[in-house]
Design a protein around this motif. Structure first.
Motif, PDB file in Angstrom:
ATOM      1  N   MET A   1       0.852  -1.187   0.000  1.00 58.01           N
ATOM      2  CA  MET A   1       0.000   0.000   0.000  1.00 58.01           C
ATOM      3  C   MET A   1       0.887   1.236   0.000  1.00 58.01           C
ATOM      4  O   MET A   1       1.809   1.351   0.781  1.00 58.01           O
ATOM      5  N   LYS A   2       0.594   2.167  -0.919  1.00 62.72           N
ATOM      6  CA  LYS A   2       1.402   3.383  -1.052  1.00 62.72           C
ATOM      7  C   LYS A   2       0.494   4.599  -0.907  1.00 62.72           C
ATOM      8  O   LYS A   2      -0.545   4.692  -1.556  1.00 62.72           O
ATOM      9  N   LEU A   3       0.900   5.525  -0.046  1.00 60.96           N
ATOM     10  CA  LEU A   3       0.077   6.693   0.266  1.00 60.96           C
ATOM     11  C   LEU A   3       0.917   7.953   0.169  1.00 60.96           C
ATOM     12  O   LEU A   3       2.085   7.969   0.567  1.00 60.96           O
ATOM     13  N   ILE A   4       0.310   9.013  -0.372  1.00 59.92           N
ATOM     14  CA  ILE A   4       0.954  10.321  -0.392  1.00 59.92           C
ATOM     15  C   ILE A   4       0.004  11.349   0.204  1.00 59.92           C
ATOM     16  O   ILE A   4      -1.221  11.247   0.055  1.00 59.92           O
ATOM     17  N   THR A   5       0.556  12.317   0.915  1.00 63.43           N
ATOM     18  CA  THR A   5      -0.237  13.427   1.437  1.00 63.43           C
ATOM     19  C   THR A   5       0.314  14.730   0.870  1.00 63.43           C
ATOM     20  O   THR A   5       1.500  14.844   0.598  1.00 63.43           O
ATOM     21  N   VAL A   6      -0.579  15.688   0.680  1.00 62.96           N
ATOM     22  CA  VAL A   6      -0.180  16.993   0.151  1.00 62.96           C
ATOM     23  C   VAL A   6      -0.808  18.069   1.021  1.00 62.96           C
ATOM     24  O   VAL A   6      -2.039  18.118   1.157  1.00 62.96           O
ATOM     25  N   GLY A   7       0.023  18.908   1.618  1.00 63.01           N
ATOM     26  CA  GLY A   7      -0.546  19.993   2.410  1.00 63.01           C
ATOM     27  C   GLY A   7       0.269  20.422   3.603  1.00 63.01           C
ATOM     28  O   GLY A   7       1.485  20.563   3.531  1.00 63.01           O
ATOM     29  N   ASP A   8      -0.406  20.589   4.717  1.00 64.37           N
ATOM     30  CA  ASP A   8       0.101  21.358   5.849  1.00 64.37           C
ATOM     31  C   ASP A   8       1.197  20.662   6.643  1.00 64.37           C
ATOM     32  O   ASP A   8       1.213  19.453   6.790  1.00 64.37           O
ATOM     33  N   ASN A   9       2.120  21.480   7.131  1.00 63.08           N
ATOM     34  CA  ASN A   9       3.060  21.066   8.169  1.00 63.08           C
ATOM     35  C   ASN A   9       3.197  22.219   9.163  1.00 63.08           C
ATOM     36  O   ASN A   9       3.258  23.387   8.771  1.00 63.08           O
ATOM     37  N   SER A 128      -4.916  22.357   3.735  1.00 58.92           N
ATOM     38  CA  SER A 128      -3.882  22.220   2.720  1.00 58.92           C
ATOM     39  C   SER A 128      -3.929  23.291   1.637  1.00 58.92           C
ATOM     40  O   SER A 128      -2.997  23.387   0.835  1.00 58.92           O
ATOM     41  N   SER A 129      -5.032  24.055   1.563  1.00 57.65           N
ATOM     42  CA  SER A 129      -5.230  25.042   0.483  1.00 57.65           C
ATOM     43  C   SER A 129      -5.080  24.378  -0.881  1.00 57.65           C
ATOM     44  O   SER A 129      -4.481  24.934  -1.802  1.00 57.65           O
ATOM     45  N   MET A 130      -5.643  23.179  -1.006  1.00 51.44           N
ATOM     46  CA  MET A 130      -5.491  22.393  -2.221  1.00 51.44           C
ATOM     47  C   MET A 130      -6.787  22.255  -3.017  1.00 51.44           C
ATOM     48  O   MET A 130      -6.856  21.486  -3.975  1.00 51.44           O
ATOM     49  N   GLU A 131      -7.823  22.999  -2.628  1.00 49.28           N
ATOM     50  CA  GLU A 131      -9.121  22.822  -3.276  1.00 49.28           C
ATOM     51  C   GLU A 131      -9.044  22.979  -4.795  1.00 49.28           C
ATOM     52  O   GLU A 131      -9.655  22.206  -5.544  1.00 49.28           O
ATOM     53  N   SER A 132      -8.272  23.959  -5.258  1.00 55.65           N
ATOM     54  CA  SER A 132      -8.183  24.213  -6.695  1.00 55.65           C
ATOM     55  C   SER A 132      -7.413  23.133  -7.446  1.00 55.65           C
ATOM     56  O   SER A 132      -7.487  23.057  -8.677  1.00 55.65           O
ATOM     57  N   GLU A 133      -6.665  22.304  -6.724  1.00 58.24           N
ATOM     58  CA  GLU A 133      -5.844  21.264  -7.346  1.00 58.24           C
ATOM     59  C   GLU A 133      -6.504  19.892  -7.336  1.00 58.24           C
ATOM     60  O   GLU A 133      -6.015  18.955  -7.965  1.00 58.24           O
ATOM     61  N   SER A 144      -8.456  11.170  -0.541  1.00 60.81           N
ATOM     62  CA  SER A 144      -8.995  11.211   0.819  1.00 60.81           C
ATOM     63  C   SER A 144      -8.917  12.654   1.295  1.00 60.81           C
ATOM     64  O   SER A 144      -7.888  13.307   1.119  1.00 60.81           O
ATOM     65  N   PHE A 145      -9.998  13.151   1.902  1.00 64.17           N
ATOM     66  CA  PHE A 145     -10.033  14.557   2.309  1.00 64.17           C
ATOM     67  C   PHE A 145     -10.554  14.664   3.733  1.00 64.17           C
ATOM     68  O   PHE A 145     -11.613  14.130   4.064  1.00 64.17           O
ATOM     69  N   ASP A 146      -9.788  15.350   4.570  1.00 63.77           N
ATOM     70  CA  ASP A 146     -10.221  15.609   5.941  1.00 63.77           C
ATOM     71  C   ASP A 146     -10.844  17.008   5.994  1.00 63.77           C
ATOM     72  O   ASP A 146     -10.155  18.009   5.889  1.00 63.77           O
ATOM     73  N   PHE A 147     -12.161  17.045   6.158  1.00 64.70           N
ATOM     74  CA  PHE A 147     -12.884  18.307   6.254  1.00 64.70           C
ATOM     75  C   PHE A 147     -12.766  18.923   7.640  1.00 64.70           C
ATOM     76  O   PHE A 147     -13.215  20.060   7.837  1.00 64.70           O
ATOM     77  N   SER A 148     -12.224  18.179   8.610  1.00 66.69           N
ATOM     78  CA  SER A 148     -12.159  18.628   9.998  1.00 66.69           C
ATOM     79  C   SER A 148     -13.570  19.017  10.447  1.00 66.69           C
ATOM     80  O   SER A 148     -14.500  18.238  10.294  1.00 66.69           O
ATOM     81  N   ASN A 149     -13.746  20.220  10.972  1.00 63.06           N
ATOM     82  CA  ASN A 149     -15.078  20.625  11.436  1.00 63.06           C
ATOM     83  C   ASN A 149     -15.832  21.471  10.417  1.00 63.06           C
ATOM     84  O   ASN A 149     -16.827  22.108  10.751  1.00 63.06           O
ATOM     85  N   ARG A 150     -15.391  21.469   9.160  1.00 65.81           N
ATOM     86  CA  ARG A 150     -16.079  22.217   8.105  1.00 65.81           C
ATOM     87  C   ARG A 150     -17.245  21.393   7.573  1.00 65.81           C
ATOM     88  O   ARG A 150     -17.053  20.405   6.865  1.00 65.81           O
ATOM     89  N   GLU A 154     -22.170  24.041   1.111  1.00 70.52           N
ATOM     90  CA  GLU A 154     -21.658  24.695  -0.089  1.00 70.52           C
ATOM     91  C   GLU A 154     -20.186  24.331  -0.305  1.00 70.52           C
ATOM     92  O   GLU A 154     -19.767  24.038  -1.439  1.00 70.52           O
ATOM     93  N   TYR A 155     -19.417  24.343   0.775  1.00 66.85           N
ATOM     94  CA  TYR A 155     -18.000  23.968   0.681  1.00 66.85           C
ATOM     95  C   TYR A 155     -17.858  22.492   0.310  1.00 66.85           C
ATOM     96  O   TYR A 155     -17.078  22.137  -0.594  1.00 66.85           O
ATOM     97  N   ILE A 156     -18.611  21.639   0.989  1.00 63.94           N
ATOM     98  CA  ILE A 156     -18.540  20.205   0.701  1.00 63.94           C
ATOM     99  C   ILE A 156     -18.900  19.933  -0.753  1.00 63.94           C
ATOM    100  O   ILE A 156     -18.222  19.184  -1.455  1.00 63.94           O
ATOM    101  N   SER A 157     -19.950  20.570  -1.229  1.00 63.21           N
ATOM    102  CA  SER A 157     -20.406  20.367  -2.601  1.00 63.21           C
ATOM    103  C   SER A 157     -19.360  20.799  -3.626  1.00 63.21           C
ATOM    104  O   SER A 157     -19.221  20.182  -4.688  1.00 63.21           O
TER     105      SER A 157
END
Length: 271
Positions: A1-9, A128-133, A144-150, A154-157
């Protein structure tokens, strides 16, 4: 299994301990996926030019996470300040708003999109500010997307067409509100929905069937990153076996292990 994440640190700054720890949703998921048996784990993010960024890089190297496509930018790392409640839960007190994460965002180039296609799944979060990507990423790999408490629809859609596995933090929802929220998510056709609930059992939905996490009593040292670790363990098993119940068990064990140490996955440094 191979996984990549893109975003926050970030580094989580523990005021009560005068220490900081590497973290951020995507970094936590990457490290814990590797710890849960993923054969190859990658991470793409924006690293600052300060000492905390070097500390995060060092931790990722020691954990076997490849970050060679990450960017370096002049500026400071995200440094959320956190403190401890009487129940050993971490609460955030804010942090600087002029970090490299706030000032810059990732735009993936064709070479990186080809690299991402080598993995089984790409995990991203609302931090991650990756919505546009996402549209570009989802053409080559499941997301896979973590919406956290959002939870605003409208955002989900706006990003749901590109997301296969959707995770939410739902600790504040009553049982009735939780069930109502699950109903509102049906039109989005997520393959998997995961909802963490703080100290209550997490809930997962697959093909309109609801699965509940079985919690064991453990001595909690620190809850920081437990939800991220749950996601990592779950994805590692589910992508490997397709068995959602086994995936929930593995995610639960992963979260338990995370709760046994300070920080999202350890590596303290003095503030």
């Amino acid at each position: 299994m191979k996984l990549i994440t893109v975003g926050d640190n970030v580094v989580d700054c523990y005021l009560d301990r005068n220490e900081y720890f590497p973290g951020g949703n995507c970094v936590n998921v990457a490290v814990n996926a590797k710890r849960n048996g993923a054969s190859i784990v990658g991470y793409i993010g924006i690293f600052a030019s300060d000492e905390p960024a070097q500390h995060i890089k060092s931790a990722l190297q020691q954990e076997g996470v490849d970050f060679h496509f990450s960017r370096d930018a002049f500026g400071i790392t995200g440094q959320p300040k956190v403190t401890l409640t009487e129940e050993n839960d971490r609460i955030f007190l804010g942090g600087p708003k002029d970090t490299v994460q706030h000032r810059f965002k990732i735009q993936l180039i064709p070479e990186e999109l080809e690299y991402i296609k080598q993995f089984d799944i790409c995990h991203v979060s609302c931090y991650s500010s990756m919505e546009s990507e996402l549209e570009k990423v989802s053409k080559g790999i499941k997301v896979s997307f973590d919406f956290s408490n959002r939870k605003d629809l409208e955002y989900i859609s706006s990003i749901s067409p590109y997301v296969s596995y959707a995770f939410f933090s739902a600790a504040e929802l009553s049982e009735d509100d939780l069930n109502e929220f699950i109903e509102t998510l049906k039109p989005f056709n997520f393959e998997i929905i995961g909802l963490t609930r703080g100290g209550e059992p997490a809930v997962f939905v697959h093909n309109e069937k609801v699965f509940k996490q079985n919690l064991r009593h453990i001595e909690v040292v620190d809850t920081m990153g437990a939800g991220d670790s749950l996601i990592a363990g779950f994805l590692t098993e589910y992508i490997e076996s397709g068995d959602i119940e086994k995936a929930i068990k593995k995610g639960t064990l992963s979260a338990e292990n995370t709760c046994q140490e300070f920080g999202g996955f350890g590596y303290p440094a003095k503030m």
